[in-house]
Design an enzyme around this catalytic site. Structure first.
Site, PDB file in Angstrom:
ATOM      1  CG  ASP A 151     -10.508  -2.949  -4.769  1.00 58.23           C
ATOM      2  OD1 ASP A 151     -10.907  -3.945  -5.400  1.00 58.23           O
ATOM      3  OD2 ASP A 151     -10.884  -2.670  -3.614  1.00 58.23           O
ATOM      4  CE  LYS A 152      -8.548   3.700 -12.271  1.00 57.28           C
ATOM      5  NZ  LYS A 152      -9.578   4.459 -13.045  1.00 57.28           N
TER       6      LYS A 152
END
Length: 333
Positions: A151-152
């Protein structure tokens, strides 16, 4: 599909195979991936959906179509095309690189591949600039080289492929879970027992489609956890191991357990009860942490070319390390 002699791209190839009795009834994408092992199943599926497969001369776009005994199947494989995203000079922390793959330590805040809302400034853009022509077209998608993602706002170790062979082998390893992955997670409260296994199916949230959730008809998912350090009853640092690889799996499972990640914007919905006994300054530090406190600490896999077993580790990033230090200084242990 046209005859190979009429394909407009002279570098494209058409591969043909007659289905035998053993192939009958198998999913088309699964069978073609077994027939042409240099292509990953995800690559085969994408080619079928793009109209690059035919049965007895008629185009088929259904990857799940059952194979018919005696039918002739053809699969067109276009020549690798330049990756759609452009290279951008974004600094990378490279843990290892060779002709087949690259291992990087991804910082929090870096999106892995271009998507709506993040068309550039991603890890893919950085990899294209760093690797140059060696990466173009690998995987046949707009995310060249990518075989898994974080995830970012999750930091830590990632591997990317630089050849089609490596892409196929690494994708298969992730699909089989034939690798080692550990994550460090700072959660609210202290799970009991101190070591356990969370098994709960994960699917799209029934109301908020941007989030995942534990749902009855979700995909099977299992996560193992172990408490490494408890800070009183307020928080704990966990070691997490994935048995499956669902979207947001650790975040969803820990929230389901009642111990959401510190700073998680999607799965921490209210102030945890564990926060109420904290000193106001320390409580503000935890509630104000700007991202989910999740870090991919290690990754181990078999090298697709040499067969050597490799392992890479990433230390806790400064922001999580500083938060742990504050928790320790708070003498809440």
């Amino acid at each position: 599909m046209p005859d190979p002699s009429t394909i407009s791209d002279p570098a494209a190839t058409v591969r043909a195979m007659v289905a035998d009795r053993d192939a009958a009834g198998q999913r088309l994408d699964r069978w073609l991936a077994s027939v042409f092992p240099e292509l990953s199943r995800s690559r085969v599926k994408a080619l079928i959906e793009a109209g690059q497969a035919s049965r007895d001369g008629a185009v088929t776009r259904d990857p799940s179509e059952p194979v018919r005994e005696g039918s002739t199947y053809r699969l067109g494989v276009p020549a690798p095309a330049p990756a759609a995203p452009a290279g951008q000079a974004i600094p990378l922390v490279v843990l290892h690189e060779d002709d087949d793959l690259i291992v990087i330590d991804k910082p929090a805040g870096l999106v892995v591949h271009p998507a709506p809302g993040n068309p550039e400034g991603t890890l893919v853009n950085a990899l294209i600039a760093h690797c140059g022509n060696s990466l173009k077209g690998i995987g046949g998608e707009a995310r060249p080289g990518i075989v898994h993602r974080l995830d970012k706002d999750t930091s830590g170790v990632m591997v990317a492929a630089k050849t089609e062979r490596a892409h196929h082998a690494l994708s298969a390893a992730f699909a089989r879970r034939d690798l080692e992955r550990s994550y460090l997670a700072l959660v609210w409260g202290v799970p009991a027992p101190a070591e356990g296994r969370i098994e709960a199916p994960i699917g799209r949230h029934p109301v908020d489609r941007k989030r995942m959730a534990v749902v009855p008809r979700g995909k099977p998912a299992a996560t193992r956890y172990r408490v490494l350090r408890a800070f009183g009853t307020a928080a704990a640092l966990l070691d997490c191991r994935l048995e499956t690889g669902r979207t947001h799996q650790i975040r969803v499972h820990l929230a389901h357990l009642g111990h959401p990640l510190v700073g998680d914007p999607a799965y921490l919905r209210r102030l945890p009860a564990a926060a109420r006994a904290l000193d106001p300054t320390l409580r503000a530090a935890l509630t104000g942490f700007p991202r989910q406190a999740l870090h991919a600490a290690s990754l181990g896999f078999t090298h697709p070319a040499t067969g050597a077993r490799l392992r890479f580790d990433s230390p806790l990033p400064p922001d999580i390390a500083a938060l742990l230090s504050r928790l320790g200084d708070g003498r809440d242990e």
